[in-house]
Each structure stands twice: as C-alpha cells, then as structure tokens.
Design a protein around this motif. Structure first.
Motif, PDB file in Angstrom:
ATOM      1  N   GLY A 184       0.696  -1.064  -0.040  1.00  0.00           N
ATOM      2  CA  GLY A 184      -0.066   0.158   0.056  1.00  0.00           C
ATOM      3  C   GLY A 184       0.699   1.260  -0.001  1.00  0.00           C
ATOM      4  O   GLY A 184       1.886   1.169   0.535  1.00  0.00           O
ATOM      5  N   THR A 185       0.410   2.248  -0.719  1.00  0.00           N
ATOM      6  CA  THR A 185       1.325   3.395  -0.715  1.00  0.00           C
ATOM      7  C   THR A 185       1.176   4.141   0.452  1.00  0.00           C
ATOM      8  O   THR A 185       0.266   4.604   0.843  1.00  0.00           O
ATOM      9  N   HIS A 186       2.623   4.624   0.779  1.00  0.00           N
ATOM     10  CA  HIS A 186       2.628   5.205   2.075  1.00  0.00           C
ATOM     11  C   HIS A 186       3.630   6.320   1.752  1.00  0.00           C
ATOM     12  O   HIS A 186       4.829   6.148   1.023  1.00  0.00           O
ATOM     13  N   LYS A 187       3.312   7.540   2.053  1.00  0.00           N
ATOM     14  CA  LYS A 187       4.089   8.737   1.788  1.00  0.00           C
ATOM     15  C   LYS A 187       5.503   8.868   2.097  1.00  0.00           C
ATOM     16  O   LYS A 187       6.459   9.338   1.516  1.00  0.00           O
ATOM     17  N   ASP A 188       5.800   8.171   2.930  1.00  0.00           N
ATOM     18  CA  ASP A 188       7.381   8.167   3.761  1.00  0.00           C
ATOM     19  C   ASP A 188       7.884   6.895   3.114  1.00  0.00           C
ATOM     20  O   ASP A 188       9.087   6.419   3.715  1.00  0.00           O
ATOM     21  N   ILE A 189       7.522   5.935   2.521  1.00  0.00           N
ATOM     22  CA  ILE A 189       8.089   4.762   2.302  1.00  0.00           C
ATOM     23  C   ILE A 189       8.205   4.643   0.541  1.00  0.00           C
ATOM     24  O   ILE A 189       7.299   4.471  -0.128  1.00  0.00           O
ATOM     25  N   GLU A 190       9.346   4.784   0.134  1.00  0.00           N
ATOM     26  CA  GLU A 190       9.910   5.007  -1.299  1.00  0.00           C
ATOM     27  C   GLU A 190       9.528   3.708  -1.826  1.00  0.00           C
ATOM     28  O   GLU A 190       9.934   2.656  -1.197  1.00  0.00           O
ATOM     29  N   GLY A 191       8.852   3.490  -2.893  1.00  0.00           N
ATOM     30  CA  GLY A 191       8.778   2.345  -3.738  1.00  0.00           C
ATOM     31  C   GLY A 191       7.248   1.561  -3.287  1.00  0.00           C
ATOM     32  O   GLY A 191       6.926   0.604  -3.961  1.00  0.00           O
ATOM     33  N   SER A 192       6.772   2.225  -2.263  1.00  0.00           N
ATOM     34  CA  SER A 192       5.407   1.232  -1.710  1.00  0.00           C
ATOM     35  C   SER A 192       4.486   1.489  -2.734  1.00  0.00           C
ATOM     36  O   SER A 192       4.523   2.603  -3.481  1.00  0.00           O
ATOM     37  N   SER A 193       3.421   0.538  -2.916  1.00  0.00           N
ATOM     38  CA  SER A 193       2.483   0.538  -3.845  1.00  0.00           C
ATOM     39  C   SER A 193       1.229  -0.205  -3.481  1.00  0.00           C
ATOM     40  O   SER A 193       1.184  -1.193  -2.683  1.00  0.00           O
ATOM     41  N   ASP A 194       0.146   0.293  -3.916  1.00  0.00           N
ATOM     42  CA  ASP A 194      -1.050  -0.532  -3.719  1.00  0.00           C
ATOM     43  C   ASP A 194      -1.284  -1.868  -4.457  1.00  0.00           C
ATOM     44  O   ASP A 194      -1.966  -2.496  -3.985  1.00  0.00           O
ATOM     45  N   LEU A 195      -0.391  -1.842  -5.665  1.00  0.00           N
ATOM     46  CA  LEU A 195      -0.713  -3.125  -6.343  1.00  0.00           C
ATOM     47  C   LEU A 195       0.109  -4.162  -5.826  1.00  0.00           C
ATOM     48  O   LEU A 195      -0.150  -5.281  -6.285  1.00  0.00           O
ATOM     49  N   TYR A 196       1.419  -4.088  -5.011  1.00  0.00           N
ATOM     50  CA  TYR A 196       2.026  -5.277  -4.679  1.00  0.00           C
ATOM     51  C   TYR A 196       2.836  -4.841  -3.372  1.00  0.00           C
ATOM     52  O   TYR A 196       2.850  -3.752  -3.023  1.00  0.00           O
ATOM     53  N   GLY A 197       3.361  -5.997  -2.807  1.00  0.00           N
ATOM     54  CA  GLY A 197       3.949  -5.691  -1.672  1.00  0.00           C
ATOM     55  C   GLY A 197       5.485  -5.487  -1.696  1.00  0.00           C
ATOM     56  O   GLY A 197       6.118  -6.154  -2.677  1.00  0.00           O
ATOM     57  N   VAL A 198       6.313  -4.564  -0.972  1.00  0.00           N
ATOM     58  CA  VAL A 198       7.586  -4.699  -1.373  1.00  0.00           C
ATOM     59  C   VAL A 198       8.606  -4.559   0.072  1.00  0.00           C
ATOM     60  O   VAL A 198       7.851  -4.472   1.072  1.00  0.00           O
ATOM     61  N   LYS A 199       9.639  -5.137   0.057  1.00  0.00           N
ATOM     62  CA  LYS A 199      10.478  -5.330   1.087  1.00  0.00           C
ATOM     63  C   LYS A 199      10.633  -3.930   1.821  1.00  0.00           C
ATOM     64  O   LYS A 199      10.963  -3.096   1.041  1.00  0.00           O
ATOM     65  N   TYR A 200      10.580  -3.803   2.980  1.00  0.00           N
ATOM     66  CA  TYR A 200      10.613  -2.680   3.799  1.00  0.00           C
ATOM     67  C   TYR A 200      11.954  -2.285   3.183  1.00  0.00           C
ATOM     68  O   TYR A 200      12.959  -2.773   3.867  1.00  0.00           O
ATOM     69  N   PRO A 201      12.300  -0.883   2.947  1.00  0.00           N
ATOM     70  CA  PRO A 201      13.313  -0.184   2.400  1.00  0.00           C
ATOM     71  C   PRO A 201      14.363   0.272   3.354  1.00  0.00           C
ATOM     72  O   PRO A 201      15.481   0.376   3.112  1.00  0.00           O
ATOM     73  N   SER A 202      13.915   0.495   4.430  1.00  0.00           N
ATOM     74  CA  SER A 202      14.741   1.349   5.524  1.00  0.00           C
ATOM     75  C   SER A 202      15.269   0.822   6.252  1.00  0.00           C
ATOM     76  O   SER A 202      15.099  -0.548   6.668  1.00  0.00           O
ATOM     77  N   LYS A 203      15.990   1.329   7.556  1.00  0.00           N
ATOM     78  CA  LYS A 203      16.570   0.636   8.622  1.00  0.00           C
ATOM     79  C   LYS A 203      15.780  -0.003   9.590  1.00  0.00           C
ATOM     80  O   LYS A 203      14.870   0.622   9.697  1.00  0.00           O
ATOM     81  N   ILE A 204      16.382  -1.166   9.922  1.00  0.00           N
ATOM     82  CA  ILE A 204      15.530  -1.937  10.953  1.00  0.00           C
ATOM     83  C   ILE A 204      16.484  -2.184  11.968  1.00  0.00           C
ATOM     84  O   ILE A 204      17.629  -2.749  12.042  1.00  0.00           O
ATOM     85  N   HIS A 205      16.287  -1.821  13.382  1.00  0.00           N
ATOM     86  CA  HIS A 205      17.070  -2.075  14.311  1.00  0.00           C
ATOM     87  C   HIS A 205      17.235  -3.518  14.736  1.00  0.00           C
ATOM     88  O   HIS A 205      16.305  -4.029  14.435  1.00  0.00           O
ATOM     89  N   GLU A 206      18.605  -3.771  15.341  1.00  0.00           N
ATOM     90  CA  GLU A 206      18.795  -4.970  15.667  1.00  0.00           C
ATOM     91  C   GLU A 206      17.882  -5.722  16.572  1.00  0.00           C
ATOM     92  O   GLU A 206      17.759  -6.819  16.663  1.00  0.00           O
ATOM     93  N   ASN A 207      17.248  -4.995  17.365  1.00  0.00           N
ATOM     94  CA  ASN A 207      16.359  -5.357  18.495  1.00  0.00           C
ATOM     95  C   ASN A 207      15.097  -6.439  17.609  1.00  0.00           C
ATOM     96  O   ASN A 207      14.642  -7.119  18.337  1.00  0.00           O
TER      97      ASN A 207
END
Ligand code: DP6
Length: 364
Positions: A184-207
């Motif tokens: 789903g398209t989200h303003k803060d996530i580049e490449g996000s789309s209503d048409l398909y899922g994408v791997k979350y593109p930003s940093k994820i903490h080691e926790n």
C-alpha cells in the motif's frame, strides 16, 4: 509500476510455448502477520490503507504445480489436492483467482494444471492459509511464465508474483519476500505501492532481528465472519475514514520505531492496531466479535506478566480468536516458560506454534 506493465502479450512467448508441453514447479511460501493491519479494500483488491507485516518462517504452504498442454483453450482446467486428497471445494476460489489474473497470465487456458498443496501448520488451526496458499500458487505461475518468456529479472518476478497473489487474497501479496514487507502506498516509504508488497526499504534496528511470534491456537473452529465479508463492512462504516488515516499515521510511527529499536513503543503500537482492528469489527453493521473469552484472558495475562517482569512481550491478533505473542529473540526463554506455565490453559489442546520472522518464499 502500473497494472499495464504486468500484462503479458501472448505473442511475446508463442514460439517458446510451442516447445513447452509439460512440467512441474514447486514453491514454499510463508504466512505473514500484519503489524499495521489491512482492513477495508476498494475494487480489485486495492487496500484502503497501507499495511506492514513480518513474514513468518515456519507457518508455510508448499505447492506443486504440474502442467500439461491441452488442445481446448477456452476454459480453465485444473484439479486441486490438499495432502494428496482431492479438494473440489477449493476450486471456486481458484477459478475466481484465475479469472482475475487471466489478463496478466494469458497462458492459463493453454494448460491443464494439477495443484498439490500442503501446509506445515495443522488443519483447521484457525491459521489462515490464504496468504501462504495464494502466494505459493502465484509464484508457481510466475515460474511457468518465466519459462515461457525465456528470461525475467528478479525484481519484476517478485513484484508480479506479489501483484498476482494480491488478486487471490490481499494479505498474500506480503508473503513473497521477507523479512518486513509493506503493501500500500505510504508517503514516507519509497517504492511502496497499492498493487504489490515490497520489502521494507529502510533501516531496522537489531532489536527486531529474529523477532519471535508464538501463535496460541485459541479457537480452531470455522470463523463466523470471513475476512472478505469483514472488509466489505468497512464500506459505510462510521469510523472508516479515521481508521484509514490512523493506519497511515501508525506506519509513520512504526518507521521511527524500526529505526530506534524502541520496544515499548513497538508493543503499544501493535497492540493498539490489533484492538483497533477488532473494534472496527465490533462497530460494523452488522457487528461481530471474533475474539473469544480466552483471547481476552490471554491478553490480560500478557499485560500482568509484562508489568511484573518488564519483559518486552506483546500481542497482535488477526481476523480470529488466536493470539500472536511477539517478543525479541533474547527474551525467548522466560516468555516460553510463561506461555507453558500460564497461557496453555487457555488454548485448545495446549497447542501453539513457535514461529519467527522469516526471509520469504523459496523455490524447491
Ligand atoms: C485481519 O487478506 O484475508 O489479517 O483480501 O479478502 O483475501 P482478502 O482478505 P485477507 O485479510 C487479512 C486481514 C487481516 C489483516 C492483515 O493481514 O493485514
């Protein structure tokens, strides 16, 4: 990308198709658990709001697609088997799926298909197999498309597999890749789309590395209200617009939690999302409740345990009575002990499934 870019022109593969008479493809595809929920959709399985999920690792469907060229290309022809037993009651759902994707997979009527499928989680466990099942089938069809067209880059393959899976079941589009997926398209996530899922593109903490999800099977009975009906009830729902906005805001918040690793904020967010989802059900017309008394008992016990120990254990729910207990890997030991000592009394046949974040589907 647009829908048009997923349309396949039969002329582009006619020559190679002549040579492909039969074959067999197997994929295993996992289930996923939404942190920010998809609840409400527009036409053609377009979500009303973006969602974010953890791809799971152990709960998965393994599907083998055998195909044989046929002469009559006017109808779909396929048989479905679950654990080696013919499952004719699965056919209408697959027929609907084939109808929805035919424009994008125009070879569907050229072959007879045998679809053999099996799940790693117990039958009628209340765990939805539509996400893992539809994504596994979409991936098999993409592998066939890849054979027909000769070559395909991985990014297009994954996007189109997710695009097709979405047309089978919305949440299935989040099961192609790991470990965190946004649909789903989200303003803060580049490449996000209503048409398909994408791997979350930003940093994820080691926790969040190897984050655990233990699924407590509270009620294995058939759900009284299907997800599809539940989504529909978001049309004309008095709180729908607020909810869709709230989900967008929660994703913005989740982005900063993923960055900082703030587990307390994470727990508040996922628990609030779970309860909001169920609040939407309770405030639909007609209204309905999918939680059971034991769901609430478990939630209360998780809250008490968390307060007492300071451990980072939280919960989420999908569209059912089961409870997903989420916690960081390094707190596994005391949490499993807590589940065994206190929570198993509230789950059917003391049955639970220990799962964790996974890396996505795999061709076998
Ligand atoms: C509560 O993907 O099962 O699990 O698109 O109609 O097949 P359809 O619905 P489905 O809905 C899943 C709803 C949910 C939340 C989520 O997974 O985001």
């Amino acid at each position: 990308m647009t829908e048009q870019q997923f349309i396949l022109n039969p002329d582009s593969y006619r020559d190679i198709a002549e040579t492909i008479e039969k074959g067999k493809i197997t994929w295993e595809s996992p289930s996923n658990i939404a942190l920010v929920k998809y609840w409400g959709k527009k036409k053609d399985q377009i979500p009303e709001n973006p969602s974010v999920s953890f791809t799971l690792s152990n709960c998965k469907t393994i599907t083998t697609l055998s195909f044989t060229k046929k002469t009559n290309d006017l109808v779909f022809s396929f048989d479905v088997f679950l654990d080696n037993e013919r499952k004719d009651d699965f056919k209408p759902k697959i027929e609907t799926f084939f109808n929805r994707i035919e424009l994008y997979s125009p070879f569907l009527k050229d072959y007879h298909f045998k679809i053999e499928t099996t799940n790693t989680f117990p039958h009628s466990s209340g765990i939805a197999s539509s996400a893992s099942g539809m994504s596994a089938l979409a991936l098999c069809l993409m592998s066939l498309e890849k054979q027909l067209v000769g070559a395909m880059d991985e990014s297009y393959f994954n996007k189109k597999a997710s695009f097709l899976a979405r047309l089978g079941s919305g949440s299935a589009c989040r099961s192609i890749e790991g470990d965190v997926v946004v649909w789903g398209t989200h303003k803060d996530i580049e490449g996000s789309s209503d048409l398909y899922g994408v791997k979350y593109p930003s940093k994820i903490h080691e926790n969040f590395q190897n984050y655990q999800d233990t699924i407590l099977l509270v009620d294995k009975g058939e759900k009284q209200v299907s997800s599809t009906v539940g989504h529909d009830l978001m049309h004309n729902h008095p709180y729908a617009l607020e909810r869709f906005k709230h989900a967008n805001d929660n994703i913005s918040e989740l982005i900063s939690i993923f960055r900082s690793g703030d587990l307390n904020a994470f727990i508040s967010l996922i628990e609030s999302e779970a309860l909001t989802l169920h609040a939407m059900m309770m405030t639909s017309m007609p209204y309905f409740i999918l939680m059971k008394p034991n769901t609430l008992e478990i939630i209360n016990r998780i809250w008490t345990f968390r307060k007492k120990t300071g451990l980072h254990v939280g919960f989420t729910l999908d569209a059912g009575a089961n409870v997903h207990v989420l916690y960081p890997e390094k707190e596994s030991e005391p949490v499993i002990e807590f589940i065994n000592n206190e929570l198993v009394a509230y789950i059917e046949n003391a049955q639970y499934i220990v799962d964790k974040i996974g890396l996505g589907a795999k061709q076998l």
